[in-house]
Design a protein around this motif. Structure first.
Motif, PDB file in Angstrom:
ATOM      1  N   VAL A 128       0.840  -1.201   0.000  1.00 38.69           N
ATOM      2  CA  VAL A 128       0.000   0.000   0.000  1.00 38.69           C
ATOM      3  C   VAL A 128       0.874   1.251   0.000  1.00 38.69           C
ATOM      4  N   VAL A 129       0.268   2.372  -0.317  1.00 34.57           N
ATOM      5  CA  VAL A 129       0.961   3.653  -0.266  1.00 34.57           C
ATOM      6  C   VAL A 129       1.385   3.946   1.172  1.00 34.57           C
ATOM      7  N   PRO A 130       2.610   4.373   1.408  1.00 33.83           N
ATOM      8  CA  PRO A 130       3.028   4.670   2.783  1.00 33.83           C
ATOM      9  C   PRO A 130       2.200   5.803   3.382  1.00 33.83           C
ATOM     10  N   GLY A 131       2.005   5.748   4.682  1.00 32.68           N
ATOM     11  CA  GLY A 131       1.143   6.720   5.357  1.00 32.68           C
ATOM     12  C   GLY A 131       1.525   8.156   5.099  1.00 32.68           C
ATOM     13  N   ILE A 132       2.817   8.433   4.996  1.00 39.04           N
ATOM     14  CA  ILE A 132       3.286   9.810   4.831  1.00 39.04           C
ATOM     15  C   ILE A 132       2.848  10.402   3.495  1.00 39.04           C
ATOM     16  N   LEU A 133       2.435   9.547   2.540  1.00 40.79           N
ATOM     17  CA  LEU A 133       2.016  10.013   1.213  1.00 40.79           C
ATOM     18  C   LEU A 133       0.533   9.776   0.933  1.00 40.79           C
ATOM     19  N   GLN A 134      -0.207   9.285   1.900  1.00 43.74           N
ATOM     20  CA  GLN A 134      -1.592   8.905   1.624  1.00 43.74           C
ATOM     21  C   GLN A 134      -2.531  10.103   1.506  1.00 43.74           C
ATOM     22  N   HIS A 135      -3.466   9.981   0.569  1.00 39.57           N
ATOM     23  CA  HIS A 135      -4.574  10.924   0.449  1.00 39.57           C
ATOM     24  C   HIS A 135      -5.572  10.599   1.567  1.00 39.57           C
ATOM     25  N   PRO A 136      -6.260  11.601   2.145  1.00 43.40           N
ATOM     26  CA  PRO A 136      -7.195  11.321   3.252  1.00 43.40           C
ATOM     27  C   PRO A 136      -8.238  10.254   2.919  1.00 43.40           C
ATOM     28  N   GLU A 137      -8.799  10.298   1.719  1.00 40.98           N
ATOM     29  CA  GLU A 137      -9.839   9.322   1.372  1.00 40.98           C
ATOM     30  C   GLU A 137      -9.251   7.923   1.198  1.00 40.98           C
ATOM     31  N   TYR A 138      -8.037   7.845   0.691  1.00 39.25           N
ATOM     32  CA  TYR A 138      -7.345   6.557   0.572  1.00 39.25           C
ATOM     33  C   TYR A 138      -7.091   5.995   1.962  1.00 39.25           C
ATOM     34  N   ALA A 139      -6.620   6.844   2.872  1.00 35.28           N
ATOM     35  CA  ALA A 139      -6.354   6.405   4.244  1.00 35.28           C
ATOM     36  C   ALA A 139      -7.630   5.899   4.911  1.00 35.28           C
ATOM     37  N   LEU A 140      -8.718   6.628   4.723  1.00 29.26           N
ATOM     38  CA  LEU A 140      -9.998   6.207   5.310  1.00 29.26           C
ATOM     39  C   LEU A 140     -10.448   4.851   4.766  1.00 29.26           C
ATOM     40  N   ALA A 141     -10.359   4.689   3.455  1.00 27.51           N
ATOM     41  CA  ALA A 141     -10.775   3.424   2.838  1.00 27.51           C
ATOM     42  C   ALA A 141      -9.915   2.271   3.339  1.00 27.51           C
ATOM     43  N   LEU A 142      -8.635   2.518   3.485  1.00 27.70           N
ATOM     44  CA  LEU A 142      -7.718   1.492   3.967  1.00 27.70           C
ATOM     45  C   LEU A 142      -8.056   1.108   5.403  1.00 27.70           C
ATOM     46  N   MET A 143      -8.314   2.095   6.244  1.00 30.93           N
ATOM     47  CA  MET A 143      -8.635   1.824   7.650  1.00 30.93           C
ATOM     48  C   MET A 143      -9.963   1.096   7.801  1.00 30.93           C
ATOM     49  N   ARG A 144     -10.939   1.463   6.973  1.00 33.40           N
ATOM     50  CA  ARG A 144     -12.235   0.774   7.034  1.00 33.40           C
ATOM     51  C   ARG A 144     -12.090  -0.700   6.653  1.00 33.40           C
ATOM     52  N   ALA A 145     -11.215  -0.983   5.699  1.00 35.05           N
ATOM     53  CA  ALA A 145     -10.986  -2.370   5.298  1.00 35.05           C
ATOM     54  C   ALA A 145     -10.235  -3.144   6.381  1.00 35.05           C
ATOM     55  N   GLU A 146      -9.288  -2.473   7.047  1.00 32.13           N
ATOM     56  CA  GLU A 146      -8.480  -3.129   8.074  1.00 32.13           C
ATOM     57  C   GLU A 146      -9.218  -3.258   9.400  1.00 32.13           C
ATOM     58  N   MET A 147     -10.108  -2.302   9.701  1.00 33.61           N
ATOM     59  CA  MET A 147     -10.804  -2.269  10.993  1.00 33.61           C
ATOM     60  C   MET A 147     -12.304  -2.105  10.761  1.00 33.61           C
ATOM     61  N   PRO A 148     -12.957  -3.118  10.206  1.00 30.19           N
ATOM     62  CA  PRO A 148     -14.378  -2.982   9.839  1.00 30.19           C
ATOM     63  C   PRO A 148     -15.302  -2.739  11.029  1.00 30.19           C
ATOM     64  N   ASP A 149     -14.857  -3.099  12.238  1.00 28.50           N
ATOM     65  CA  ASP A 149     -15.709  -2.933  13.413  1.00 28.50           C
ATOM     66  C   ASP A 149     -15.520  -1.589  14.117  1.00 28.50           C
ATOM     67  N   SER A 150     -14.574  -0.779  13.649  1.00 27.83           N
ATOM     68  CA  SER A 150     -14.335   0.528  14.286  1.00 27.83           C
ATOM     69  C   SER A 150     -15.450   1.497  13.927  1.00 27.83           C
ATOM     70  N   SER A 151     -15.763   2.397  14.836  1.00 30.95           N
ATOM     71  CA  SER A 151     -16.794   3.402  14.582  1.00 30.95           C
ATOM     72  C   SER A 151     -16.273   4.424  13.579  1.00 30.95           C
ATOM     73  N   PRO A 152     -17.168   5.063  12.844  1.00 34.95           N
ATOM     74  CA  PRO A 152     -16.735   6.114  11.909  1.00 34.95           C
ATOM     75  C   PRO A 152     -15.932   7.212  12.597  1.00 34.95           C
ATOM     76  N   ALA A 153     -16.326   7.577  13.820  1.00 37.08           N
ATOM     77  CA  ALA A 153     -15.615   8.636  14.535  1.00 37.08           C
ATOM     78  C   ALA A 153     -14.182   8.220  14.845  1.00 37.08           C
ATOM     79  N   HIS A 154     -14.003   6.950  15.268  1.00 32.19           N
ATOM     80  CA  HIS A 154     -12.657   6.464  15.585  1.00 32.19           C
ATOM     81  C   HIS A 154     -11.793   6.391  14.332  1.00 32.19           C
ATOM     82  N   THR A 155     -12.373   5.905  13.246  1.00 37.01           N
ATOM     83  CA  THR A 155     -11.625   5.811  11.994  1.00 37.01           C
ATOM     84  C   THR A 155     -11.206   7.188  11.502  1.00 37.01           C
TER      85      THR A 155
END
Length: 275
Positions: free
Chosen positions: A110-137
């Motif tokens: 994946v793209v390293p965190g230091i270069l990630q676009h906010p929406e890419y980061a969000l999509a990645l986190m949602r895939a990795e942590m499907p049970d996390s709340s939207p606020a936490h993500t």
């Protein structure tokens, strides 16, 4: 590296102890003289210098005052003290990254965190942590994005980033998110602090099939640096000079088979426009 989370520190205590012992030798002060200035016994100073006991950030600051250490070297020493105060550290990577002089980062997935676009980061986190709340993500994403101030910070690290071409093709989010991420790569690659290169599919002799890693070097030239190896639940740090040099050599070999920055930009631009 993507890492924003829990880390298991390498032997920070002995590493900081070596630096403090060297600083005292350079100052010409005896253990007893340092102890008196610090307001403790000489035996405590000796135990700190031999790694037999830890040191608080407050005591580290006072010792560095005694040794007249300022600037980036002081920041690095305090980073060691701060991270070393705890056995398991949350967010240690970002402290090391901020204190680094150079960061050599290889990413195969994946793209390293230091270069990630906010929406890419969000999509990645949602895939990795499907049970996390939207606020936490969203909170985690905001924290990750805050690291990017280092890219334009005066005196900040120089980032040398190698990506497998797979990273550019692996879908994260929808097509709109991926194109936004690719455009983000092009924008950030223009910064003086960023050197971005891609290892193409047809590269021969790939020497790093084991996963992502980062090698960080610090302003203190006597410090060999550290290697960060990211796992799913933690980040492992290596600080033996032979280990650091081994990963530096892998990075050098990866550089040899990667596209140069101009060819990398052309590839990313073609993918971003769908041409």
């Amino acid at each position: 590296m993507v890492s924003d989370g829990r880390s298991t520190p390498y032997p920070l205590r002995s590493r900081l102890a070596r630096h403090l012992r060297l600083l005292r030798d350079e100052s010409g002060l005896t253990i007893g003289a340092v102890g008196r200035r610090l307001g403790c016994s000489g035996s405590k100073v000796s135990r700190i210098e031999t790694g037999q006991c830890g040191i608080t950030v407050e005591d580290a600051e006072r010792l560095l005052d005694i040794y007249k250490v300022t600037g980036p070297r002081r920041d690095w020493m305090l980073t060691l003290a701060m991270v070393g105060e705890q056995r398991a550290v949350w967010g240690a990577y970002r402290h090391f990254e901020a204190a680094a002089k150079t960061v050599l980062n290889y990413e195969p997935i994946v793209v390293p965190g230091i270069l990630q676009h906010p929406e890419y980061a969000l999509a990645l986190m949602r895939a990795e942590m499907p049970d996390s709340s939207p606020a936490h993500t969203t909170e985690l994403m905001t924290s990750r994005m805050s690291r990017q101030v280092l890219l334009t910070k005066d005196g900040g690290p120089d980032f040398h980033l190698l990506l497998d071409e797979t990273v550019l093709h692996r879908p994260v989010g929808d097509e709109r998110v991926m194109r936004a991420q690719l455009r983000r790569l092009l924008e950030l690659a223009e910064l003086p602090s960023v050197t971005l290169r891609v290892i193409p599919f047809d590269a021969v002799g790939h020497p790093a099939r084991q996963g992502s890693f980062a090698v960080m070097r610090f302003p203190d030239d006597l410090d060999p640096g550290i290697v960060a190896l990211e796992h799913r639940l933690t980040t492992l740090y290596l600080d033996e000079p032979a280990d650091v040099e081994a990963y530096r050599e892998v990075f050098r070999r990866l550089n040899q088979i990667a596209l140069d920055p101009d060819a990398t930009a052309k590839l990313v631009a073609r993918l971003a426009t769908g041409r």
